[in-house]
Design an enzyme around this catalytic site. Structure first.
Site, short mmCIF file in Angstrom:
data_model
loop_
_atom_site.label_atom_id
_atom_site.label_comp_id
_atom_site.label_asym_id
_atom_site.label_seq_id
_atom_site.Cartn_x
_atom_site.Cartn_y
_atom_site.Cartn_z
N HIS A 193 -5.61 3.72 -1.34
CA HIS A 193 -7.15 3.86 -0.91
C HIS A 193 -7.24 5.39 -1.21
O HIS A 193 -6.75 6.37 -0.84
CB HIS A 193 -6.86 3.97 0.80
CG HIS A 193 -8.27 4.21 1.56
ND1 HIS A 193 -8.48 4.02 2.67
CD2 HIS A 193 -9.22 4.69 0.98
CE1 HIS A 193 -9.47 4.27 2.95
NE2 HIS A 193 -10.31 4.59 2.03
N GLU B 136 -10.60 -9.64 2.95
CA GLU B 136 -9.63 -9.08 3.79
C GLU B 136 -9.72 -9.02 5.40
O GLU B 136 -10.47 -8.25 5.76
CB GLU B 136 -8.88 -7.85 3.18
CG GLU B 136 -7.64 -7.34 4.01
CD GLU B 136 -6.82 -6.22 3.53
OE1 GLU B 136 -7.25 -5.62 2.37
OE2 GLU B 136 -6.52 -5.63 4.31
N ARG C 103 -9.37 8.23 -0.55
CA ARG C 103 -10.35 8.81 0.28
C ARG C 103 -11.31 10.02 -0.04
O ARG C 103 -10.97 10.65 -1.02
CB ARG C 103 -9.71 9.21 1.60
CG ARG C 103 -9.29 8.12 2.13
CD ARG C 103 -8.31 8.56 3.60
NE ARG C 103 -8.15 7.56 4.67
CZ ARG C 103 -8.82 7.19 5.57
NH1 ARG C 103 -10.11 7.68 5.78
NH2 ARG C 103 -8.49 6.05 6.37
N GLU D 264 -8.77 0.68 -2.65
CA GLU D 264 -9.51 0.51 -1.37
C GLU D 264 -10.48 1.85 -1.62
O GLU D 264 -10.18 2.85 -1.84
CB GLU D 264 -8.59 0.76 -0.34
CG GLU D 264 -7.86 -0.51 0.21
CD GLU D 264 -7.01 -0.19 1.53
OE1 GLU D 264 -7.37 0.75 2.29
OE2 GLU D 264 -6.36 -0.86 1.94
N THR E 274 -7.89 3.42 8.84
CA THR E 274 -9.11 2.76 8.75
C THR E 274 -9.35 2.26 10.26
O THR E 274 -8.49 1.62 10.84
CB THR E 274 -9.29 1.63 7.84
OG1 THR E 274 -8.72 2.14 6.60
CG2 THR E 274 -10.45 0.78 7.39
N HIS F 201 -3.45 -4.88 8.03
CA HIS F 201 -3.78 -3.64 9.09
C HIS F 201 -2.81 -3.71 10.01
O HIS F 201 -3.00 -4.78 10.72
CB HIS F 201 -5.02 -3.45 9.14
CG HIS F 201 -5.21 -1.97 9.42
ND1 HIS F 201 -5.08 -1.32 10.67
CD2 HIS F 201 -5.76 -0.97 8.61
CE1 HIS F 201 -5.35 0.04 10.69
NE2 HIS F 201 -5.85 0.41 9.46
N ASN G 25 0.94 -1.08 -0.02
CA ASN G 25 -0.12 -0.03 -0.02
C ASN G 25 1.08 1.21 -0.12
O ASN G 25 1.85 1.50 0.86
CB ASN G 25 -1.06 -0.17 1.23
CG ASN G 25 -1.88 1.21 1.28
OD1 ASN G 25 -1.52 2.21 1.11
ND2 ASN G 25 -3.06 1.03 1.83
N ARG H 282 -6.97 12.98 1.42
CA ARG H 282 -5.69 13.42 1.97
C ARG H 282 -4.49 12.88 1.73
O ARG H 282 -3.50 13.59 1.97
CB ARG H 282 -6.16 12.96 3.51
CG ARG H 282 -5.93 11.63 3.82
CD ARG H 282 -6.14 11.30 5.00
NE ARG H 282 -7.51 11.27 5.81
CZ ARG H 282 -7.75 10.64 6.96
NH1 ARG H 282 -6.85 9.89 7.63
NH2 ARG H 282 -8.92 10.99 7.42
N HIS I 283 0.99 6.35 1.87
CA HIS I 283 1.96 7.32 2.63
C HIS I 283 2.82 7.87 1.96
O HIS I 283 3.52 8.85 2.51
CB HIS I 283 1.92 6.74 4.02
CG HIS I 283 0.81 6.13 4.83
ND1 HIS I 283 0.07 7.35 5.38
CD2 HIS I 283 0.45 5.25 5.37
CE1 HIS I 283 -0.99 6.87 5.78
NE2 HIS I 283 -0.82 5.40 6.02
N1 PXP Z 1 -5.99 -3.03 4.59
C1 PXP Z 1 -6.73 -2.06 4.81
C2 PXP Z 1 -8.36 -2.54 4.33
C3 PXP Z 1 -6.32 -0.78 4.97
O1 PXP Z 1 -7.32 0.30 4.98
C4 PXP Z 1 -5.07 -0.41 5.36
C5 PXP Z 1 -4.56 1.15 5.69
O2 PXP Z 1 -4.89 1.72 4.48
C6 PXP Z 1 -4.06 -1.59 5.24
C7 PXP Z 1 -4.51 -3.04 4.96
C8 PXP Z 1 -2.72 -1.57 5.46
O3 PXP Z 1 -2.48 -1.04 6.82
P1 PXP Z 1 -1.02 -0.72 7.21
O4 PXP Z 1 -0.91 0.67 6.73
O5 PXP Z 1 -1.31 -0.46 8.80
O6 PXP Z 1 -0.03 -1.73 6.78
#
Ligand code: PXP
Length: 237
Positions: free
Chosen positions: A42, A150, A44, A69, A100, A190, A6, A48, A9
């Site tokens: 994601h 997931e 949003r 996402e 999330t 997550h 992901n 952001r 960030h």
């Molecule tokens: N899965 C989902 C559904 C999420 O919303 C996120 C965070 O955007 C992640 C996985 C990844 O989480 P992390 O950034 O804590 O690894």
């Protein structure tokens, strides 16, 4: 076990200055070249981090698999059907949250979800739901007809006491086993990082992990390729 990275960030850093770098598309390509099996972002409602421009460029450039996402809103539904990611992951979203805050209440929103899932599937998009490791919720995912789920590993990842950590790990195990027996493909994610990922990797029903923050945080120190390779070494053994 596969790893999807992901890259939200990377965009968070860029948006901190409304600048043009760092470039999330470049981060995604570096992650792919380092061996990642997929890219997640994601989009949003408040934009952001990831912007629509990022999503479009990711769709054009990445060669593995793009997982978008998104919240179940008409706006996101239209964007998804236009951009056609390989997978859409439906997540709950609230404007004040830092990240999330848990799985979608599938059991409580079956009718609402039933409006969104079939049209996405008809557009050739596989649909996933981010769900807490809870029997009723996993069963509801099967009923609304998603392709995969997931499982939220957030409670496991955040547990501070070993007893709690084991309890939440067992919940993830049970949910994965149930989902698999219902014929669903099972992913998880997550809060996973370089220290807590191993017990999740050992759950054989889980075929893919989605990891963001820990990889981007490490990438800030050692670079994206190195951060992804280190996580891949843990995830694929
Ligand atoms: N899965 C989902 C559904 C999420 O919303 C996120 C965070 O955007 C992640 C996985 C990844 O989480 P992390 O950034 O804590 O690894």
């Amino acid at each position: 076990m596969r790893l999807s990275v992901n890259i939200d960030h990377i965009a968070t850093i860029r948006q901190a200055r409304r600048a043009s770098e760092p470039e999330p598309v470049l981060a995604a390509l570096l992650a792919e070249q380092a061996g990642a099996h997929g890219i997640v972002c994601h989009l949003r409602g408040d934009r952001r981090h990831i912007q629509e421009r990022d999503l479009k460029l990711l769709r054009e450039t990445i060669k593995t698999k793009l997982n978008l996402e998104m919240a179940t809103t008409p706006e996101m539904f239209d964007i998804a059907r236009k951009v056609k990611p390989d997978v859409v992951s439906l997540v709950p979203e609230s404007p004040d949250e830092v990240t999330t805050q848990g799985g979608l209440d599938v059991a409580g929103h079956k009718k609402h979800l039933a409006r969104y899932i079939p049209p996405l599937q008809k557009a050739g998009i596989r649909v996933s739901i981010f769900v807490d490791p809870d029997r009723q919720q996993v069963e509801a995912c099967r009923q609304v007809g998603v392709d995969l789920i997931e499982i939220n590993t957030g409670r496991y990842a955040e547990a501070r006491k070993e007893k709690d950590r084991q309890k939440h790990l067992e919940e993830v195990r049970q949910a994965a086993s149930l989902a698999c027996s219902l014929g669903l493909e099972v992913h998880a994610g997550h809060g996973l990082d370089y220290h807590n990922v191993q017990p999740i990797v050992e759950i054989k029903e889980i075929s893919e992990l989605s990891i963001g923050f820990a990889i981007v945080a490490r990438a800030a120190m050692v670079g994206m390729s190195q951060a992804v390779k280190e996580m891949l070494a843990l995830v694929t053994g």
